[in-house]
Scaffold this active site. Structure first.
Site, short mmCIF file in Angstrom:
data_model
loop_
_atom_site.label_atom_id
_atom_site.label_comp_id
_atom_site.label_asym_id
_atom_site.label_seq_id
_atom_site.Cartn_x
_atom_site.Cartn_y
_atom_site.Cartn_z
N ASP A 105 0.84 -1.19 0.00
CA ASP A 105 0.00 0.00 0.00
C ASP A 105 0.88 1.25 0.00
O ASP A 105 1.52 1.57 1.02
CB ASP A 105 -0.91 -0.01 1.23
CG ASP A 105 -1.98 1.08 1.17
OD1 ASP A 105 -1.99 1.83 0.18
OD2 ASP A 105 -2.79 1.15 2.11
N ASP A 301 -2.48 5.20 -5.98
CA ASP A 301 -2.57 4.43 -4.74
C ASP A 301 -2.59 2.94 -5.05
O ASP A 301 -3.56 2.42 -5.61
CB ASP A 301 -3.83 4.82 -3.96
CG ASP A 301 -3.94 4.11 -2.62
OD1 ASP A 301 -2.93 3.53 -2.18
OD2 ASP A 301 -5.03 4.12 -2.03
#
Length: 630
Positions: A105, A301
């Site tokens: 992430d 992202d």
């Protein structure tokens, strides 16, 4: 008669002895002999990787990865973006190491795993971290620089996410290892030990998150501050139906045709790019460029699955795509709870989607363009074969443009934090990991004996073998995004599918073993030559290898996505004349024995029926015999 029996058994024993000598000199039968070679020292081939219709790169650019990644943390990616909603990597914490599957992430700044003391943690892939079992673990003591626990002894952390999930716990410090593929030595780093998790974090199979964002607790910031890696990292997500990929913590030398966009760290705490416009099939969408600069701007992202655009941009993009799909039929999405935009009538072959769906380009502020293939804005319809749905959605009322992992499938993305730019390079991410895996290896001579591997040439294509070269066996390992229990009942069906996709007969495909690896399964296959032949021709072997390395094997969705882990080729065994004709010799001698016994038995019963005997007492009466005429 007893002497006749003795002669029969003596003759049979002699024939059996001859058979034993023939079989012993012939060696094992062809099938097992070929299979046993897979575990023995094999021939290493200097495989020159090339593609018949591809543009050749200069030697310097072809080896850019193997030259620069020697001391960086190289790690495999697992799972599948759409099937699981994320990609994971393996991280090892403590002494001795405790293993964890962590979601990659770039939007998070803390790395955390469930703690053994957690009172509200879900059932995840691996056991919880036990600080007491690590000899190198130390709690991060309470100070004015952190939020402390109730006892004012240990620092704590807390993170909340947009999908209403959260994680909280205490901070600890321990040795973190990056796996056997990485040459970066274990480093001490601070991480979160979870005591509570909610939402998707509670229900997901992955253990936790590896945070690659900007922040003091980020694993990137900690490693960079130690001076052990450069201030850059790269991610490469696998394509549609493939999954997996690669991750590199540290600098790499970018390929010459990598496309860059500026990334302003002062603009947003997240990794952003300067997106100015989008064109569909060569025509720019009629949008104000400022539409992509609202709120946090355009954010990249890796922990988000799909892409989300502001309302005006989404509607313009949707209309432009739909205007090019007159030959397809719009159908409902797989989940009635969502209003997905889906189309049926397309082909199942991903490589052919560009002939049906339009090409899309993202145009950056510096004028450079990034090509988006159909797999970068579509996902498969899970209930209708040959149907696809838009993986781009409206971001509610939020003005932020959020680009998730789907946008960068089969794209090497380099987050160059030091130079504040992000680079994009279209490639096959599964093959990229093979390049990283082979970094620095030298190419042996054709007759050198060692474990069979792919050569260190990083060109993404199958090997070119000499026309006269013979291959006796092809083995390969594939990682399927399906559990062992789910796969086991369908292993025969999978073997038939593999044979069909590789263009060989079903009897040539042998399943060697299946190994459970958490929520994935690793399957080893072997392909043997057809019929009585002891080897593959170069052209046949090349066809099989090409389909494997170029991921032309397409499996139904119930088998999940797959990743080619490794493949090997083995030369045919060099057997003697006896060895080559072992089966014929054994069959021939067996027939001789059978015929001999049958003849002896017939002869014996015939003599018995005629009353013949080889011995009579001297005084035994002899029946009169009628004289035969001369």
């Amino acid at each position: 008669m007893e002497r006749a029996k003795d002669r029969c058994f003596a003759f049979a024993f002699f024939l059996l002895f001859v058979v034993f000598l023939a079989v012993d000199s012939a060696g094992p039968p062809p099938g097992p002999a070929l299979r046993s070679l897979a575990g023995s020292p094999n021939l290493v081939l200097p495989l020159f990787l090339s593609r018949a219709n591809s543009t050749r790169r200069s030697p310097g650019s072809r080896r850019f990865l193997s030259r620069q990644l020697a001391a960086d943390a190289r790690m495999s990616l697992y799972d599948d973006l759409l099937a699981n909603g994320y990609y994971t990597t393996r991280l090892f914490i403590g002494s001795p190491p405790q293993e964890f599957a962590l979601i990659v992430d770039s939007g998070s700044t803390v790395t955390y795993v469930p703690c053994s003391t957690c009172e509200q943690c879900g059932n995840h892939q691996d056991p919880r971290f036990q600080p007491d079992l690590s000899s190198t673990y130390e709690p991060v003591k309470c100070s004015v620089a952190c939020t402390c626990d109730q006892d004012q002894k240990q620092c704590t952390y807390e993170r909340q996410y947009a999908e209403m999930s959260s994680s909280s716990g205490v901070l600890g410090e321990d040795l973190i290892s990056f796996g056997t593929e990485s040459e970066l030595k274990p480093q001490r780093a601070i991480f979160g030990c979870e005591n509570s998790e909610t939402g998707d974090l509670f229900s997901q199979r992955a253990d936790g998150i590896i945070g690659l964002g900007r922040g003091q607790l980020s694993i990137m910031d900690q490693l960079v501050s130690k001076g052990v890696i450069g201030d850059s990292f790269s991610l490469c997500y696998g394509g549609m139906d493939i999954g997996g990929g690669a991750m590199v913590l540290g600098e790499i030398t970018p390929p010459t045709d990598m496309v860059f966009s500026p990334s302003n760290s002062a603009r947003s705490p997240y990794y952003n790019i300067e997106l100015k416009s989008i064109d569909v099939d060569g025509r720019l969408l009629k949008l104000d460029p400022r539409i992509f600069d609202g709120k946090h701007g355009t954010v990249l992202d890796s922990g988000t699955t799909y892409a989300y655009l502001p309302k005006e941009a989404f509607l313009a993009f949707k209309d432009a795509i739909m205007s090019k799909l007159h030959s397809l039929k719009q159908i409902p999405g797989p989940d009635p709870n969502y209003k997905d935009i889906c189309f049926s009538g397309a082909r199942s072959d991903v490589s052919q989607l560009s002939n049906i769906f339009p090409k899309v380009h993202m145009v950056f502020g510096n004028g450079e363009k990034l090509l988006l293939s159909p797999e970068n804005y579509l996902f498969r319809h899970s209930k209708v074969s040959g149907a696809y749905c838009l993986g781009v959605f409206q971001n509610g009322k939020d003005r932020t443009t959020l680009l998730g992992g789907i946008i960068v499938r089969n794209t090497l993305v380099t987050y160059d934090r030091q130079n504040e730019k992000i680079g994009f390079w279209k490639t096959n991410c599964s093959e990229l990991w093979e390049r990283l895996h082979m970094g620095g290896a030298s190419s042996p001579t054709p007759l050198e004996s060692a474990t069979s591997t792919i050569s260190d040439s990083p060109a993404p294509s199958p090997a070119v073998l000499p026309d006269h070269f013979e291959i006796g066996l092809i083995t390969f390992d594939m990682s399927l995004n399906i559990t062992y229990a789910e796969l086991l009942p369908h292993k025969k069906e999978l073997a038939v599918l593999i044979a069909h996709e590789l263009g060989v007969n079903t009897n040539q495909v042998h399943l060697i073993n299946i190994t459970s690896e958490g929520n994935t399964s690793r399957v080893r296959w072997e392909i043997i030559p057809d019929g009585s032949s002891s080897y593959f021709s170069s052209s046949t072997a090349m066809t099989i290898i090409s389909r494997l390395t170029e991921h032309q094997v397409h499996l139904p969705e119930n088998f999940g996505s797959y990743q080619l882990v490794e493949w090997n080729i083995v030369p045919p065994s060099r057997r003697t004349w006896w060895g080559k004709h072992a089966v014929a010799i054994v069959v021939g001698i067996s027939l001789v024995i059978l015929l001999s016994f049958s003849t002896l038995l017939v002869w014996y019963f015939w003599r018995q029926s005629k009353g013949f005997s080889t011995y009579r007492p001297v005084d035994a009466p002899v029946p009169e015999q009628e004289l035969q005429p001369l």
